[in-house]
Write a protein that holds these residues in place. Structure first.
Motif, PDB file in Angstrom:
ATOM      1  N   ASP A  46       0.813  -1.174   0.026  1.00  0.00           N
ATOM      2  CA  ASP A  46      -0.086   0.064  -0.142  1.00  0.00           C
ATOM      3  C   ASP A  46       0.858   1.215  -0.092  1.00  0.00           C
ATOM      4  OD1 ASP A  46      -2.209   1.387  -0.170  1.00  0.00           O
ATOM      5  OD2 ASP A  46      -2.873   1.041   2.290  1.00  0.00           O
ATOM      6  N   ARG A  47       0.002   2.481   0.019  1.00  0.00           N
ATOM      7  CA  ARG A  47       1.218   3.569  -0.228  1.00  0.00           C
ATOM      8  C   ARG A  47       1.970   3.774   1.078  1.00  0.00           C
ATOM      9  NH1 ARG A  47      -4.021   5.387  -2.283  1.00  0.00           N
ATOM     10  NH2 ARG A  47      -3.941   6.016  -4.510  1.00  0.00           N
ATOM     11  N   GLY A  48       1.537   3.286   2.286  1.00  0.00           N
ATOM     12  CA  GLY A  48       2.025   3.676   3.603  1.00  0.00           C
ATOM     13  C   GLY A  48       3.493   3.103   3.585  1.00  0.00           C
ATOM     14  N   PHE A  49       3.912   1.906   2.631  1.00  0.00           N
ATOM     15  CA  PHE A  49       4.981   1.400   2.751  1.00  0.00           C
ATOM     16  C   PHE A  49       6.085   1.936   1.939  1.00  0.00           C
ATOM     17  CE2 PHE A  49       1.798  -1.767   4.210  1.00  0.00           C
ATOM     18  CZ  PHE A  49       2.395  -2.736   5.018  1.00  0.00           C
ATOM     19  N   THR A  50       6.641   3.089   2.282  1.00  0.00           N
ATOM     20  CA  THR A  50       7.909   3.804   2.060  1.00  0.00           C
ATOM     21  C   THR A  50       9.063   3.033   1.817  1.00  0.00           C
ATOM     22  OG1 THR A  50       7.941   5.138   3.634  1.00  0.00           O
ATOM     23  CG2 THR A  50       6.585   6.082   1.774  1.00  0.00           C
ATOM     24  N   ILE A  51       9.026   1.802   1.346  1.00  0.00           N
ATOM     25  CA  ILE A  51      10.355   0.964   1.535  1.00  0.00           C
ATOM     26  C   ILE A  51      11.225   0.992   0.316  1.00  0.00           C
ATOM     27  CG2 ILE A  51       9.397   0.014   3.502  1.00  0.00           C
ATOM     28  CD1 ILE A  51       8.699  -2.484   1.801  1.00  0.00           C
ATOM     29  N   GLN A  52      11.307   1.858  -0.655  1.00  0.00           N
ATOM     30  CA  GLN A  52      11.941   1.794  -1.765  1.00  0.00           C
ATOM     31  C   GLN A  52      13.334   1.474  -1.646  1.00  0.00           C
ATOM     32  OE1 GLN A  52       9.458   3.998  -1.231  1.00  0.00           O
ATOM     33  NE2 GLN A  52       8.393   4.288  -3.032  1.00  0.00           N
ATOM     34  N   ASP A  53      13.862   2.654  -0.642  1.00  0.00           N
ATOM     35  CA  ASP A  53      15.464   2.365  -0.389  1.00  0.00           C
ATOM     36  C   ASP A  53      15.970   1.101   0.440  1.00  0.00           C
ATOM     37  OD1 ASP A  53      13.762   3.017   1.676  1.00  0.00           O
ATOM     38  OD2 ASP A  53      15.189   4.369   2.950  1.00  0.00           O
ATOM     39  N   LEU A  54      14.828   0.351   1.059  1.00  0.00           N
ATOM     40  CA  LEU A  54      15.291  -0.685   1.551  1.00  0.00           C
ATOM     41  C   LEU A  54      15.214  -1.584   0.724  1.00  0.00           C
ATOM     42  CD1 LEU A  54      13.189  -0.593   4.925  1.00  0.00           C
ATOM     43  CD2 LEU A  54      15.599   0.101   4.539  1.00  0.00           C
ATOM     44  N   LEU A  55      14.497  -1.944  -0.317  1.00  0.00           N
ATOM     45  CA  LEU A  55      14.438  -2.964  -1.313  1.00  0.00           C
ATOM     46  C   LEU A  55      15.460  -2.754  -2.514  1.00  0.00           C
ATOM     47  CD1 LEU A  55      10.462  -3.180  -1.902  1.00  0.00           C
ATOM     48  CD2 LEU A  55      12.039  -4.745  -0.542  1.00  0.00           C
ATOM     49  N   PHE A  56      15.801  -1.348  -2.667  1.00  0.00           N
ATOM     50  CA  PHE A  56      16.828  -0.962  -3.435  1.00  0.00           C
ATOM     51  C   PHE A  56      18.145  -1.427  -3.160  1.00  0.00           C
ATOM     52  CE2 PHE A  56      20.394   1.664  -4.929  1.00  0.00           C
ATOM     53  CZ  PHE A  56      20.193   1.501  -6.377  1.00  0.00           C
ATOM     54  N   GLN A  57      18.445  -1.849  -1.769  1.00  0.00           N
ATOM     55  CA  GLN A  57      19.731  -2.326  -1.192  1.00  0.00           C
ATOM     56  C   GLN A  57      19.698  -3.959  -1.569  1.00  0.00           C
ATOM     57  OE1 GLN A  57      19.899  -1.627   2.838  1.00  0.00           O
ATOM     58  NE2 GLN A  57      20.068   0.842   2.452  1.00  0.00           N
ATOM     59  N   ARG A  58      18.365  -4.327  -1.907  1.00  0.00           N
ATOM     60  CA  ARG A  58      18.408  -5.945  -2.322  1.00  0.00           C
ATOM     61  C   ARG A  58      18.055  -6.162  -3.578  1.00  0.00           C
ATOM     62  NH1 ARG A  58      17.165  -4.911   2.860  1.00  0.00           N
ATOM     63  NH2 ARG A  58      17.677  -6.403   4.491  1.00  0.00           N
ATOM     64  N   ARG A  59      18.390  -5.107  -4.475  1.00  0.00           N
ATOM     65  CA  ARG A  59      17.930  -5.341  -5.964  1.00  0.00           C
ATOM     66  C   ARG A  59      16.607  -5.764  -6.051  1.00  0.00           C
ATOM     67  NH1 ARG A  59      23.448  -8.076  -8.312  1.00  0.00           N
ATOM     68  NH2 ARG A  59      22.738  -9.315  -6.226  1.00  0.00           N
ATOM     69  N   ALA A  60      15.699  -5.251  -5.315  1.00  0.00           N
ATOM     70  CA  ALA A  60      14.188  -5.514  -5.665  1.00  0.00           C
ATOM     71  C   ALA A  60      13.354  -4.372  -5.890  1.00  0.00           C
ATOM     72  CB  ALA A  60      13.621  -6.453  -4.433  1.00  0.00           C
ATOM     73  N   SER A  61      12.221  -4.447  -6.521  1.00  0.00           N
ATOM     74  CA  SER A  61      11.292  -3.298  -6.717  1.00  0.00           C
ATOM     75  C   SER A  61      10.059  -3.334  -5.929  1.00  0.00           C
ATOM     76  CB  SER A  61      11.200  -3.303  -8.117  1.00  0.00           C
ATOM     77  OG  SER A  61      10.429  -4.655  -8.605  1.00  0.00           O
ATOM     78  N   LEU A  62       9.575  -2.269  -5.827  1.00  0.00           N
ATOM     79  CA  LEU A  62       8.180  -2.049  -5.088  1.00  0.00           C
ATOM     80  C   LEU A  62       7.028  -1.372  -6.089  1.00  0.00           C
ATOM     81  CD1 LEU A  62       6.909  -2.217  -2.195  1.00  0.00           C
ATOM     82  CD2 LEU A  62       7.531   0.486  -2.082  1.00  0.00           C
ATOM     83  N   ASN A  63       5.851  -2.362  -6.117  1.00  0.00           N
ATOM     84  CA  ASN A  63       4.687  -1.640  -6.955  1.00  0.00           C
ATOM     85  C   ASN A  63       3.704  -1.278  -5.629  1.00  0.00           C
ATOM     86  OD1 ASN A  63       5.346  -2.064  -9.528  1.00  0.00           O
ATOM     87  ND2 ASN A  63       4.704  -4.426  -9.214  1.00  0.00           N
ATOM     88  N   ILE A  64       3.467   0.276  -5.558  1.00  0.00           N
ATOM     89  CA  ILE A  64       2.542   0.756  -4.989  1.00  0.00           C
ATOM     90  C   ILE A  64       1.440   1.543  -5.719  1.00  0.00           C
ATOM     91  CG2 ILE A  64       3.966   0.405  -2.813  1.00  0.00           C
ATOM     92  CD1 ILE A  64       4.839   3.508  -3.125  1.00  0.00           C
ATOM     93  N   PRO A  65       0.344   1.916  -5.134  1.00  0.00           N
ATOM     94  CA  PRO A  65      -0.365   2.965  -5.984  1.00  0.00           C
ATOM     95  C   PRO A  65       0.279   4.367  -5.973  1.00  0.00           C
ATOM     96  CG  PRO A  65      -1.764   1.765  -4.432  1.00  0.00           C
ATOM     97  CD  PRO A  65      -0.308   1.369  -4.011  1.00  0.00           C
ATOM     98  N   ALA A  66       0.196   5.024  -6.806  1.00  0.00           N
ATOM     99  CA  ALA A  66       0.697   6.363  -7.167  1.00  0.00           C
ATOM    100  C   ALA A  66       0.007   7.408  -6.132  1.00  0.00           C
ATOM    101  CB  ALA A  66       0.313   6.892  -8.454  1.00  0.00           C
ATOM    102  N   PHE A  67       0.806   8.529  -5.757  1.00  0.00           N
ATOM    103  CA  PHE A  67       0.471   9.355  -4.866  1.00  0.00           C
ATOM    104  C   PHE A  67       0.011  10.420  -5.633  1.00  0.00           C
ATOM    105  CE2 PHE A  67       3.646   7.159  -2.562  1.00  0.00           C
ATOM    106  CZ  PHE A  67       3.102   7.059  -1.193  1.00  0.00           C
ATOM    107  N   SER A  68      -1.199  11.006  -5.016  1.00  0.00           N
ATOM    108  CA  SER A  68      -1.802  12.232  -5.807  1.00  0.00           C
ATOM    109  C   SER A  68      -0.931  13.489  -5.817  1.00  0.00           C
ATOM    110  CB  SER A  68      -3.185  12.308  -5.531  1.00  0.00           C
ATOM    111  OG  SER A  68      -3.507  12.717  -4.092  1.00  0.00           O
ATOM    112  N   GLN A  69      -0.724  13.660  -4.301  1.00  0.00           N
ATOM    113  CA  GLN A  69       0.171  14.978  -3.866  1.00  0.00           C
ATOM    114  C   GLN A  69      -0.687  16.112  -3.940  1.00  0.00           C
ATOM    115  OE1 GLN A  69       3.741  15.123  -5.886  1.00  0.00           O
ATOM    116  NE2 GLN A  69       4.463  13.363  -4.706  1.00  0.00           N
ATOM    117  N   GLY A  70      -2.192  16.227  -3.966  1.00  0.00           N
ATOM    118  CA  GLY A  70      -2.954  17.224  -4.031  1.00  0.00           C
ATOM    119  C   GLY A  70      -3.222  17.638  -5.273  1.00  0.00           C
ATOM    120  N   LYS A  71      -3.085  16.723  -6.292  1.00  0.00           N
ATOM    121  CA  LYS A  71      -3.482  17.034  -7.676  1.00  0.00           C
ATOM    122  C   LYS A  71      -4.145  15.953  -8.377  1.00  0.00           C
ATOM    123  CE  LYS A  71       0.767  20.182  -8.424  1.00  0.00           C
ATOM    124  NZ  LYS A  71       1.838  20.515  -9.062  1.00  0.00           N
ATOM    125  N   GLN A  72      -4.611  16.111  -9.446  1.00  0.00           N
ATOM    126  CA  GLN A  72      -5.395  15.072 -10.013  1.00  0.00           C
ATOM    127  C   GLN A  72      -4.173  14.247 -10.912  1.00  0.00           C
ATOM    128  OE1 GLN A  72      -8.373  16.271 -12.810  1.00  0.00           O
ATOM    129  NE2 GLN A  72      -9.276  14.170 -13.185  1.00  0.00           N
TER     130      GLN A  72
END
Length: 537
Positions: free
Chosen positions: A441-467
């Motif tokens: 889910d969006r709350g799992f901001t673990i890209q940096d942790l997976l990058f160290q293990r050469r794995a990728s993360l699929n999470i829904p996109a963040f809107s950041q207040g915009k469409q």
């Protein structure tokens, strides 16, 4: 000093007669009271006789000792047998009366009882009833001669009743459905061929609840004539005696719907679980192992009170608590083996078709929370308070394979812990291999942790207040469509209501084991995801 130690024992200074509660402690309390004739002197200081004395049974193997035991009728007499002076002729043992003979607790007095005689005629005559007072002795072969009613005169003499004889002078009982104990049918010597039926009933059986006769479902299950209560056990404080090997589980669980209601698993799975765990039972509990496992699963599945389970199984509350505590520890050890991280080849082979757009997905993870009773310590309150739920909670991470199997479940954390911290501390990242894809889910901001293990993360996109752009909307929808399966796995976990309702503080030390047991039982269930093509919207 030795006599004082004997008096402190429960069997040392207590009268052994059935129903008598006199003991040395009560006698000492009476002797400490002031004497009515010699106030202010106490009874122990004056010359008055004490209220009673305790006389000890003669030691050794003598004839008097055998007479004592025969008079007391104690199947298991205590180590020190006493009898107070109330049970001796003359107030103490004598040569003529060396054994207790009075008020032994099992004499039965002669009680007058009413016997109801009901007369009815099948030819349409009105029923006549009269209460006849007779004297009957219990456990005696001789009975007093009762009053002979006009109905019995009709039977004995063969003469018809007159108008004066048919009048009832005694109180008439209501016409209740009474079970018949004896029935006499005679023909009256009248012109019309009629028959008279006389039912002789006792007072102890003259009333029966009409609701239990008219409606069979109103009969309590414990007293149903066609069913035998399998849980009719004698509870000895914390133990119980059961003659049946199948126990109550064999009667409660008769089909899959009953098994899923009480245990959360089907009947075959429950029997297989009992077969695997029966050798790990504790000999302290005389309850069948199937019933012990059923009690534990009922606590997890329905979150019943200990008192409720104790009444269902006719055992004590403390015994239920000990059984649940023991089997939670035991089942957590063995059911943890059902939570395994599948190899990459097995994951690829069992991936459903709905993951065709994400073929490299290895696992889907999400966190769940369960309400917890507010702790008394302020520090514990702060660590367990969840701003998302606005309540004290326990939080845990659930990781499933694309096929729906739970491969990892973390231990319970306080509701204050973040998703990233739980993932880092639970050790799930150690199982990620290079080239894997993790969906979350969006709350799992673990890209940096997976990058160290050469794995990728699929999470829904963040809107950041915009469409979001149309491409991101489509990507988010497709991820959410397959990521929802981890929510379904969590819903299966919370089928066990102990994880759905508020967890008491007393169960908090065992919440980690409860999570592993629930995850193992979920893996024993049916398939979570059907293997079919999911049409894109």
């Amino acid at each position: 000093m030795a006599s004082k130690q004997n008096n402190t024992r429960s069997s040392g200074g207590t009268c052994s007669v059935h129903g008598c509660t006199n003991n040395q402690r009560k006698l000492n309390a009476l002797l400490d009271q002031p004497c009515f004739d010699h106030k202010p002197r106490k009874r122990s200081e004056c010359s008055c006789d004490p209220p009673y004395r305790l006389h000890r049974m003669p030691p050794g193997d003598s004839e008097v000792r055998r007479q004592w035991l025969a008079a007391l009728k104690r199947k298991h007499p205590p180590a020190n047998v006493f009898a107070c002076s109330f049970h001796f002729v003359g107030g103490k043992p004598s040569q003529q009366h060396p054994v207790p003979e009075l008020y032994l607790g099992y004499e039965k007095k002669v009680v007058e009882r009413r016997v109801l005689v009901r007369c009815s005629s099948t030819a349409g005559t009105e029923a006549t009833e009269q209460c006849i007072r007779g004297t009957r002795k219990r456990k005696s072969t001789t009975t007093a001669t009762p009053y002979v009613s006009p109905a019995k005169q009709l039977i004995q003499d063969g003469t018809p009743l007159s108008d004066s004889d048919s009048e009832v002078t005694g109180p008439i009982l209501p016409d209740l459905p009474v079970p018949e104990t004896s029935c006499l049918t005679v023909k009256a010597p009248c012109a019309a061929p009629t028959s008279v039926t006389v039912n002789c009933l006792e007072a102890s059986t003259q009333y029966v609840d009409p609701s239990t006769q008219d409606h069979g479902y109103a009969v309590p299950w414990l007293h149903h004539p066609k069913k035998v209560n399998p849980a009719a056990k004698k509870d000895c404080q914390v133990q119980c005696q059961i003659k049946e090997d199948i126990g109550l589980a064999g009667f409660l669980l008769t089909c899959d719907s009953d098994a899923k209601l009480y245990t959360g698993i089907d009947l075959l799975t429950f029997r297989t679980l009992v077969t695997c765990l029966i050798k790990h039972g504790d000999r302290r509990f005389r309850l069948p192992v199937a019933d012990q496992i059923l009690i534990t699963l009922m606590k997890l599945r329905l979150n019943l009170l200990y008192a409720d389970i104790a009444r269902r199984f006719s055992i004590s509350n403390s015994l239920v608590s000990k059984i649940v505590s023991y089997w939670i520890d035991t089942m957590a050890i063995h059911l943890t083996k059902l939570i395994v991280w599948l190899p990459r080849e097995v994951i690829r082979a069992t991936t459903p078709r709905c993951f065709s757009r994400y073929p490299k997905t290895t696992c889907i993870m999400d966190c769940a929370e369960t309400f917890m009773q507010k702790p008394s310590r302020l520090r514990s309150r702060g660590e367990s308070y969840s701003r998302y739920k606005s309540h004290n909670t326990v939080k845990y991470c659930v990781t499933i394979a694309p096929c729906g199997l739970i491969m990892h479940i973390s231990r319970a954390y306080g509701g204050r812990a973040s998703d990233k911290f739980i993932v880092m501390d639970s050790g799930v990242l150690n199982r990620i291999l290079p080239g894997d894809e993790v969906m979350a889910d969006r709350g799992f901001t673990i890209q940096d942790l997976l990058f160290q293990r050469r794995a990728s993360l699929n999470i829904p996109a963040f809107s950041q207040g915009k469409q979001l752009p149309p491409g991101e909307v489509t990507r988010t929808r497709r991820i959410a469509k397959v990521r929802i399966h981890v929510e379904r796995a969590i819903r299966r976990l919370k089928v066990f209501r102990i994880l759905k309702e508020t967890v008491p503080v007393s169960m908090a030390p065992k919440i980690d084991k409860i999570l592993r047991i629930s995850a193992g039982l979920v893996n024993l269930g049916t398939k979570l995801i059907r293997d079919q093509v999911a049409a894109d919207e």
